[in-house]
Design a protein around this motif. Structure first.
Motif, PDB file in Angstrom:
ATOM      1  N   SER A 104      56.031  66.967  60.627  1.00  0.00           N
ATOM      2  CA  SER A 104      55.645  67.653  61.861  1.00  0.00           C
ATOM      3  C   SER A 104      56.731  67.463  62.908  1.00  0.00           C
ATOM      4  O   SER A 104      57.463  66.466  62.892  1.00  0.00           O
ATOM      5  CB  SER A 104      54.320  67.093  62.388  1.00  0.00           C
ATOM      6  OG  SER A 104      54.488  65.774  62.877  1.00  0.00           O
ATOM      7  N   GLU A 154      61.496  64.708  51.376  1.00  0.00           N
ATOM      8  CA  GLU A 154      61.613  65.374  50.068  1.00  0.00           C
ATOM      9  C   GLU A 154      62.950  66.087  49.920  1.00  0.00           C
ATOM     10  O   GLU A 154      63.085  67.011  49.116  1.00  0.00           O
ATOM     11  CB  GLU A 154      60.452  66.342  49.861  1.00  0.00           C
ATOM     12  CG  GLU A 154      59.088  65.637  49.814  1.00  0.00           C
ATOM     13  CD  GLU A 154      57.959  66.594  49.577  1.00  0.00           C
ATOM     14  OE1 GLU A 154      58.221  67.803  49.367  1.00  0.00           O
ATOM     15  OE2 GLU A 154      56.800  66.150  49.577  1.00  0.00           O
ATOM     16  N   SER A 204      62.072  78.920  56.161  1.00  0.00           N
ATOM     17  CA  SER A 204      62.449  77.557  55.811  1.00  0.00           C
ATOM     18  C   SER A 204      63.958  77.451  55.910  1.00  0.00           C
ATOM     19  O   SER A 204      64.677  78.446  55.749  1.00  0.00           O
ATOM     20  CB  SER A 204      61.998  77.222  54.382  1.00  0.00           C
ATOM     21  OG  SER A 204      62.637  76.050  53.913  1.00  0.00           O
ATOM     22  N   GLY A 210      61.208  69.740  56.388  1.00  0.00           N
ATOM     23  CA  GLY A 210      60.393  70.496  55.433  1.00  0.00           C
ATOM     24  C   GLY A 210      58.919  70.176  55.490  1.00  0.00           C
ATOM     25  O   GLY A 210      58.078  71.060  55.626  1.00  0.00           O
ATOM     26  N   ARG A 211      58.574  68.911  55.398  1.00  0.00           N
ATOM     27  CA  ARG A 211      57.158  68.519  55.421  1.00  0.00           C
ATOM     28  C   ARG A 211      56.898  67.448  56.476  1.00  0.00           C
ATOM     29  O   ARG A 211      56.094  66.541  56.280  1.00  0.00           O
ATOM     30  CB  ARG A 211      56.734  68.021  54.034  1.00  0.00           C
ATOM     31  CG  ARG A 211      56.732  69.119  52.978  1.00  0.00           C
ATOM     32  CD  ARG A 211      56.117  68.634  51.682  1.00  0.00           C
ATOM     33  NE  ARG A 211      56.064  69.687  50.689  1.00  0.00           N
ATOM     34  CZ  ARG A 211      55.092  70.578  50.588  1.00  0.00           C
ATOM     35  NH1 ARG A 211      54.084  70.533  51.437  1.00  0.00           N
ATOM     36  NH2 ARG A 211      55.110  71.507  49.653  1.00  0.00           N
ATOM     37  N   THR A 253      63.621  63.928  56.271  1.00  0.00           N
ATOM     38  CA  THR A 253      63.822  64.610  54.985  1.00  0.00           C
ATOM     39  C   THR A 253      63.165  63.818  53.854  1.00  0.00           C
ATOM     40  O   THR A 253      63.842  63.391  52.918  1.00  0.00           O
ATOM     41  CB  THR A 253      65.322  64.779  54.678  1.00  0.00           C
ATOM     42  OG1 THR A 253      65.930  63.474  54.671  1.00  0.00           O
ATOM     43  CG2 THR A 253      66.017  65.643  55.687  1.00  0.00           C
TER      44      THR A 253
END
Length: 222
Positions: free
Chosen positions: A155, A147, A197, A152-153, A145
């Protein structure tokens, strides 16, 4: 919802000794999964290999982690490849969990092939009762996590190296406890044409994402 009868085919590499267990386990899993999902794959083909070499050749990969013993192609609703690794499958219970995990991928892909990797894996981990760690370390949580949004960002390859499977399973378990399995499955099935998401799920149920994550962290991140 009534499901059409499914066709199941097995291809065993010569030397596989537990053929009857694979057949029996698969049939039992179909009964379980058709109760959990509103849709079902119409055809399942399971290929079981005796050696890692033949397994890797079949899935067209040269190197995989030692723990990698099963594979479902991206978005596949029919194909499962398994390496019958005696070192990993230390009991029929463990083998049965792996078979159920991979079969769950086929049902999830039939429901919505566009779901993110973490959610597909989380559903399979949850259904196959593979949540082996009830808590998440602060270090692992920070890695997945960066962010503030789980996966979310990051892989899936990176997340998997930081307890990603277990964390994804815990998130799915938390969703199910909070909203119920049937409502959760309906919710993720609705996001067929857009990239889902984790931020989309709590608002679907009238809850703020921040409140959901705060409660999750309070219970599981230590």
């Amino acid at each position: 919802m009534k499901h059409k009868k499914q066709k199941v085919e097995f291809i065993f590499e010569q030397g596989i000794l537990q053929r009857s267990f694979y057949l029996r386990s698969t049939n039992l899993n179909i009964r379980k999964l058709t109760k959990l999902f509103p849709v079902a794959p119409t055809f399942i083909i399971m290929q079981v290999f005796r050696t890692r070499k033949s397994f890797l050749k079949a899935i067209n990969k040269k190197r995989v982690p030692d723990w990698f013993v099963a594979y479902v192609p991206f978005r596949s609703t029919s194909c499962i490849y398994l390496f019958d690794d005696k070192n990993r499958f230390t009991s029929k219970k463990v083998l049965g969990q792996v078979i159920l995990h991979e079969m769950t991928h086929l049902y999830t892909n039939t429901l919505n092939p566009n779901l993110p990797d973490w959610l597909k894996e989380g559903i399979s981990v949850y259904v196959a009762s593979q949540i082996f760690k009830p808590l998440i370390s602060t270090a692992d949580w920070k890695k997945i996590t960066p962010e503030g949004t789980p996966f979310g960002r990051v892989s899936w390859k990176v997340a998997a190296g930081h307890n990603g499977y277990n964390i994804a399973g815990l998130l799915v378990m938390f969703f199910v406890r909070r909203y119920g399995w049937k409502k959760f499955i309906v919710a993720i099935g609705r996001y067929y044409s857009i990239r889902l998401s984790i931020k989309n799920i709590p608002p679907y149920f009238g809850e703020k994402f921040g409140e959901f994550i705060a409660d999750f962290k309070k219970q599981f991140v230590k």
